[in-house]
Design a protein around this motif. Structure first.
Motif, PDB file in Angstrom:
ATOM      1  N   PHE A 174       0.865  -1.040  -0.086  1.00 61.38           N
ATOM      2  CA  PHE A 174       0.026   0.075  -0.026  1.00 61.38           C
ATOM      3  C   PHE A 174       0.804   1.204   0.135  1.00 61.38           C
ATOM      4  N   ALA A 175       2.171   1.069   0.714  1.00 61.04           N
ATOM      5  CA  ALA A 175       3.113   2.353   0.407  1.00 61.04           C
ATOM      6  C   ALA A 175       3.444   2.687  -0.744  1.00 61.04           C
ATOM      7  N   MET A 176       3.387   1.441  -2.020  1.00 60.16           N
ATOM      8  CA  MET A 176       3.787   1.625  -3.300  1.00 60.16           C
ATOM      9  C   MET A 176       2.471   2.324  -3.899  1.00 60.16           C
ATOM     10  N   ALA A 177       1.343   1.728  -3.515  1.00 60.83           N
ATOM     11  CA  ALA A 177       0.075   2.507  -4.086  1.00 60.83           C
ATOM     12  C   ALA A 177       0.177   4.046  -4.137  1.00 60.83           C
ATOM     13  N   LYS A 178       0.837   4.490  -3.051  1.00 57.51           N
ATOM     14  CA  LYS A 178       0.920   6.031  -2.987  1.00 57.51           C
ATOM     15  C   LYS A 178       1.514   6.801  -4.493  1.00 57.51           C
ATOM     16  N   LEU A 179       2.323   5.743  -4.974  1.00 58.45           N
ATOM     17  CA  LEU A 179       2.853   6.339  -6.218  1.00 58.45           C
ATOM     18  C   LEU A 179       1.773   6.442  -7.373  1.00 58.45           C
ATOM     19  N   LEU A 180       0.674   5.700  -7.044  1.00 54.02           N
ATOM     20  CA  LEU A 180      -0.271   5.670  -8.174  1.00 54.02           C
ATOM     21  C   LEU A 180      -1.488   6.590  -8.122  1.00 54.02           C
ATOM     22  N   VAL A 181      -1.615   6.963  -6.912  1.00 52.86           N
ATOM     23  CA  VAL A 181      -2.844   7.800  -6.612  1.00 52.86           C
ATOM     24  C   VAL A 181      -2.739   9.474  -6.669  1.00 52.86           C
ATOM     25  N   ALA A 182      -1.474   9.785  -6.972  1.00 57.36           N
ATOM     26  CA  ALA A 182      -1.118  11.056  -7.221  1.00 57.36           C
ATOM     27  C   ALA A 182      -0.285  11.143  -8.725  1.00 57.36           C
ATOM     28  N   TRP A 183      -0.445  11.675  -9.605  1.00 55.39           N
ATOM     29  CA  TRP A 183       0.590  11.392 -10.730  1.00 55.39           C
ATOM     30  C   TRP A 183       1.459  12.394 -10.456  1.00 55.39           C
ATOM     31  N   ARG A 184       2.823  11.744 -10.366  1.00 56.49           N
ATOM     32  CA  ARG A 184       4.098  12.498 -10.481  1.00 56.49           C
ATOM     33  C   ARG A 184       4.853  11.896 -11.395  1.00 56.49           C
ATOM     34  N   PRO A 185       5.726  12.575 -12.475  1.00 59.40           N
ATOM     35  CA  PRO A 185       6.331  11.984 -13.261  1.00 59.40           C
ATOM     36  C   PRO A 185       7.618  11.451 -12.994  1.00 59.40           C
ATOM     37  N   ILE A 186       8.389  11.977 -11.634  1.00 52.77           N
ATOM     38  CA  ILE A 186       9.588  11.351 -11.119  1.00 52.77           C
ATOM     39  C   ILE A 186       9.233  10.596 -10.020  1.00 52.77           C
ATOM     40  N   TRP A 187       9.747   9.152 -10.318  1.00 49.80           N
ATOM     41  CA  TRP A 187       9.714   8.379  -9.019  1.00 49.80           C
ATOM     42  C   TRP A 187      11.151   8.116  -8.297  1.00 49.80           C
ATOM     43  N   ILE A 188      11.187   8.442  -7.156  1.00 49.72           N
ATOM     44  CA  ILE A 188      12.440   8.342  -6.491  1.00 49.72           C
ATOM     45  C   ILE A 188      12.498   7.078  -5.364  1.00 49.72           C
ATOM     46  N   LEU A 189      13.402   6.053  -5.613  1.00 50.73           N
ATOM     47  CA  LEU A 189      13.206   4.877  -4.879  1.00 50.73           C
ATOM     48  C   LEU A 189      14.214   4.425  -4.266  1.00 50.73           C
ATOM     49  N   ASP A 190      14.247   4.355  -2.775  1.00 53.35           N
ATOM     50  CA  ASP A 190      15.403   3.891  -2.064  1.00 53.35           C
ATOM     51  C   ASP A 190      14.974   2.453  -1.662  1.00 53.35           C
ATOM     52  N   GLU A 191      15.615   1.506  -2.253  1.00 51.41           N
ATOM     53  CA  GLU A 191      15.445  -0.067  -2.022  1.00 51.41           C
ATOM     54  C   GLU A 191      13.812  -0.491  -1.345  1.00 51.41           C
ATOM     55  N   PRO A 192      13.121   0.156  -2.757  1.00 53.42           N
ATOM     56  CA  PRO A 192      11.482  -0.038  -2.436  1.00 53.42           C
ATOM     57  C   PRO A 192      10.970  -1.647  -2.120  1.00 53.42           C
ATOM     58  N   THR A 193      11.787  -2.545  -2.397  1.00 51.56           N
ATOM     59  CA  THR A 193      11.263  -3.974  -2.168  1.00 51.56           C
ATOM     60  C   THR A 193      11.961  -4.731  -1.365  1.00 51.56           C
ATOM     61  N   ALA A 194      13.038  -4.017  -0.393  1.00 50.69           N
ATOM     62  CA  ALA A 194      13.769  -4.791   0.355  1.00 50.69           C
ATOM     63  C   ALA A 194      12.994  -5.472   1.571  1.00 50.69           C
ATOM     64  N   ALA A 195      13.305  -6.825   1.489  1.00 55.07           N
ATOM     65  CA  ALA A 195      12.660  -7.834   2.645  1.00 55.07           C
ATOM     66  C   ALA A 195      11.378  -8.084   2.325  1.00 55.07           C
ATOM     67  N   LEU A 196      10.825  -7.871   1.000  1.00 50.96           N
ATOM     68  CA  LEU A 196       9.527  -8.458   0.366  1.00 50.96           C
ATOM     69  C   LEU A 196       9.910  -9.546  -0.463  1.00 50.96           C
TER      70      LEU A 196
END
Length: 213
Positions: free
Chosen positions: A141-163
Motif C-alpha cells: 500500500f505504500a507503493m500504491a501512493k505512487l499511483l494515486v497522485a501523478w508525479r512523473p519522477i519516482w525516487i526509490l530507495d530500496e523499495p522492495t527490500a525484505a519483500l
C-alpha cells in the motif's frame, strides 16, 4: 520532459559526502545509483526529492506545460525505507490524504484509490486500519501512493527490500508501466525492477570527495 541535476553537493555532519554530481534524464529514462553502504546513495535521493537541503547545486524539471525553473521535487514521489502511513487510519484514509495533498502534477492522470489497491494486488481491504495489515501488505500500500497522485519522477530507495518474489514482480510491472508513460525513475536498489537499460551513477562517498580536494 527533462530532469536536470547540476553540481549537487551534500554534507553528512560536518563533512561533504559527495560533490559535483550532475546528470540529465528524459521521460522514459531511469538512473540507478550504485555503491557501498554509506556512499551517499540515500542522501542523494533525499536531496533530489527535496527532503534534504543540498550544500550546492540545483535539480529542475522542464517540459511542455511546466513553468520555467520548476524544481524537480515539485514533480517527485519519494518511496524510502518507511511507509509514511498512519497506523490508526484506514488504508483508504491514508491514500486519500496523499491523493489530496499531492494532487496531479501538470494535470496528469492518476488512479483512484481502489484502482491503485487493485494494481498492488490488494483490492477490497482498503477499509481496514493500516496498522492491522502485515508488513508485506503495508509495503504494497505504500507503493500504491505512487499511483494515486501523478508525479512523473519516482525516487526509490530500496523499495522492495525484505519483500517476497511476487512483490518484486508486481512492483517491476509498476515501474515499467511508469517508464512507458514517459515517467522518470531514480533508484537505489539491488533488484532489477525493469531497469536493465538504465544509466548508472556510482557513489563513492567521502573517499571521492577527499580525492577531489
Amino acid at each position: 520532459m527533462l530532469l536536470t541535476a547540476e553540481n549537487l553537493a551534500a554534507r553528512r555532519g560536518e563533512d561533504l559526502i559527495f560533490m559535483n554530481v550532475s546528470f540529465k534524464l528524459r521521460g522514459g529514462q531511469a538512473l540507478v545509483l550504485t555503491g557501498l553502504n554509506g556512499s551517499g546513495k540515500s542522501t542523494l535521493l533525499r536531496v533530489i526529492a527535496g527532503l534534504l537541503q543540498p550544500e550546492a547545486g540545483l535539480v529542475t524539471i522542464a517540459g511542455e506545460g511546466i513553468e520555467k525553473d520548476t524544481l524537480g521535487r515539485e514533480a517527485s514521489h519519494y518511496l524510502g525505507h518507511k511507509n509514511a502511513m498512519k497506523q490508526e487510519l484506514t488504508v483508504f484514509e491514508n491514500l486519500r490524504f496523499w491523493k489530496e495533498f499531492l494532487g496531479d502534477f501538470n494535470r496528469g492522470n492518476s488512479l483512484s484509490i481502489e484502482e491503485a489497491a487493485d494494481a498492488v494486488g490488494l483490492s477490497g481491504i482498503t477499509h481496514l486500519p493500516f496498522g492491522y495489515l502485515s508488513a508485506g501488505q503495508q509495503r504494497r500500500f505504500a507503493m500504491a501512493k505512487l499511483l494515486v497522485a501523478w508525479r512523473p519522477i519516482w525516487i526509490l530507495d530500496e523499495p522492495t527490500a525484505a519483500l517476497d518474489a511476487s512483490a518484486d514482480v508486481m512492483f517491476t510491472g509498476l515501474v515499467k508501466a511508469h517508464l512507458a508513460k514517459g515517467g522518470i525513475v531514480i533508484a537505489a536498489t539491488h533488484q532489477p525492477l525493469g531497469l536493465e537499460g538504465a544509466q548508472e551513477l556510482r557513489m563513492n562517498g567521502f573517499a571521492e570527495v577527499k580525492e577531489v580536494w
